[in-house]
Design an enzyme around this catalytic site. Structure first.
Site, PDB file in Angstrom:
ATOM      1  N   SER A  24       0.845  -1.203  -0.177  1.00 15.19           N
ATOM      2  CA  SER A  24       0.123  -0.019  -0.047  1.00 15.19           C
ATOM      3  C   SER A  24       0.617   1.124  -0.071  1.00 15.19           C
ATOM      4  O   SER A  24       1.886   1.259   0.499  1.00 15.19           O
ATOM      5  CB  SER A  24      -0.917   0.212   1.104  1.00 15.19           C
ATOM      6  OG  SER A  24      -1.722   1.137   1.322  1.00 15.19           O
ATOM      7  N   SER A  26      -0.519   3.978   0.763  1.00 16.42           N
ATOM      8  CA  SER A  26      -1.470   5.002   1.743  1.00 16.42           C
ATOM      9  C   SER A  26      -0.665   5.527   2.918  1.00 16.42           C
ATOM     10  O   SER A  26      -0.571   6.805   3.343  1.00 16.42           O
ATOM     11  CB  SER A  26      -2.952   4.351   2.248  1.00 16.42           C
ATOM     12  OG  SER A  26      -3.546   4.064   1.191  1.00 16.42           O
ATOM     13  N   LYS A  75     -13.288  -4.498   2.232  1.00 19.23           N
ATOM     14  CA  LYS A  75     -14.027  -3.431   1.884  1.00 19.23           C
ATOM     15  C   LYS A  75     -15.440  -3.834   1.897  1.00 19.23           C
ATOM     16  O   LYS A  75     -16.187  -2.899   1.939  1.00 19.23           O
ATOM     17  CB  LYS A  75     -13.592  -2.963   0.334  1.00 19.23           C
ATOM     18  CG  LYS A  75     -12.252  -2.000   0.378  1.00 19.23           C
ATOM     19  CD  LYS A  75     -12.040  -1.637  -1.094  1.00 19.23           C
ATOM     20  CE  LYS A  75     -10.763  -1.133  -1.187  1.00 19.23           C
ATOM     21  NZ  LYS A  75     -10.725  -0.439  -2.655  1.00 19.23           N
ATOM     22  N   ASN A  96     -14.236   2.166   2.177  1.00 21.58           N
ATOM     23  CA  ASN A  96     -12.592   2.275   2.315  1.00 21.58           C
ATOM     24  C   ASN A  96     -12.278   3.349   3.354  1.00 21.58           C
ATOM     25  O   ASN A  96     -10.822   3.135   3.518  1.00 21.58           O
ATOM     26  CB  ASN A  96     -11.950   2.463   0.952  1.00 21.58           C
ATOM     27  CG  ASN A  96     -12.403   4.211   0.293  1.00 21.58           C
ATOM     28  OD1 ASN A  96     -13.093   4.853   1.129  1.00 21.58           O
ATOM     29  ND2 ASN A  96     -11.674   4.483  -0.636  1.00 21.58           N
TER      30      ASN A  96
END
Ligand code: NAP
Length: 297
Positions: A24, A26, A75, A96
């Site tokens: 990821s 993020s 999700k 999400n």
């Protein structure tokens, strides 16, 4: 960021849950935003084992963090643990972003926002009035197609390898936005799409072409695009997929998924913090992160 100095007893926490989570981007994105804004907030990835989602969510609520992101494969499953789900997340069928407030969980889906914002910014216009082909019917395709419907697309064609999933998406769109959507089927011979010149926008929302399978494309080598059309790929690694290269050869405007992923992330940050990032800060984060991501990927 010097963690030894910057993380204190007052530092607020946002998490990412999923499995796997190692890939990821993020954590880098959200920690970059905090750094730009000087916010005392840290974003940490947490791998949640299968069958332990419920206990993980209860734990996150108990320790009073600000919220969390949810990624594959949770999700959809997360929805049953959320107290209030936004209309976008409800229609897409996936959450999400979760904000924790007053002991309650609020669920959002920021992918639709990310797609629409990046499409608007990068085309300088919008999706209103356009004939749109979405290839794919998974999570990204649902956010994109429902986003296109909610923002005034004239007609939406859904093409997917597994037809049942395409039918499901068409039904969701048509039951909420009027008879906008229909199924688009590949030509029988090679199962790849080739007659693309009837669309204003062609979107690859499949994983075909994503690193490391960079030679793959949902579109035939013989495909014909309208040179005035826009080709959009949800994939951002590689930055120019084979699908985008094919469309570029026909003179189309091409857009990759980097804008979508960055805008959805910034939106999630705004949901957790209640801030609205000034345009100048958003642009700076965007540029610095774009450079960062393509030197690290
Ligand atoms: P997903 O829910 O697993 O859906 C995958 C889609 O790709 C399905 O439509 C699937 O068709 C299709 N597909 C996979 N392999 C295929 C093959 N060999 N031939 C034909 N179709 C195939 O995944 P997702 O979350 O939607 O992600 C799809 C892509 O979008 C990924 O590359 C992901 O990185 C990207 N993405 C980008 C963003 C962004 O913000 N830029 C956000 C989300 C996702 P079936 O239904 O037939 O299996």
């Amino acid at each position: 960021m010097d963690i030894a100095k910057s993380v204190t007893g007052k530092t607020k926490v946002i998490a990412l849950i999923g499995n796997p989570i190692e890939h990821s981007i993020s954590p880098q994105l959200h920690n970059t935003i905090s750094k730009y804004l000087g916010k005392d907030l840290i974003y940490v990835p947490l791998r949640v084992e299968h069958d332990e989602l419920e206990i993980a969510v209860r734990g996150l609520k108990a320790i009073n963090i600000e919220g969390f992101n949810v990624t594959i494969p949770y999700k959809q499953d997360i929805i049953k643990y959320i107290d209030e789900v936004s209309w976008e997340a409800r229609l897409i069928g996936a959450v999400n972003t979760v904000k924790i407030s007053g002991g309650k969980l609020y669920g959002y889906n920021t992918d639709m926002y990310g797609f629409i914002r990046s499409f608007n910014e990068e085309t300088g216009t919008g999706i209103r009035g356009r004939r749109v082909l979405v290839i794919g019917a998974g999570g990204a395709a649902r956010s994109i197609a429902i986003g296109a419907a909610a923002h005034g697309a004239d007609k939406i064609y859904i093409a997917n390898r597994t037809k049942d999933k395409a039918v499901d998406l068409v039904n969701i769109i048509n039951s909420h936005f009027g008879e906008l959507a229909c199924i688009y089927e590949a030509e029988e011979a090679d199962k790849a799409y080739s007659c693309l010149d009837e669309f204003d926008v062609v979107i690859n929302a499949t994983s075909l072409g994503m690193y490391p399978e960079i030679q793959a494309s949902p579109v035939s080598e013989k495909a014909v695009f309208d040179p005035n059309s826009i080709a959009y790929d949800a994939i951002y690694n590689p930055p120019k997929t084979r699908f985008l290269t094919q469309a570029e050869r026909h003179g189309c405007i091409i857009i990759n998924g980097l804008g979508m992923v960055l805008h959805q992330g910034i939106k999630a940050y705004e949901i957790w913090t209640g801030l609205v990032l000034p345009e100048s800060v958003r642009k700076e984060i965007f540029e610095s992160f774009k450079n960062y991501i393509y030197t690290c990927l």
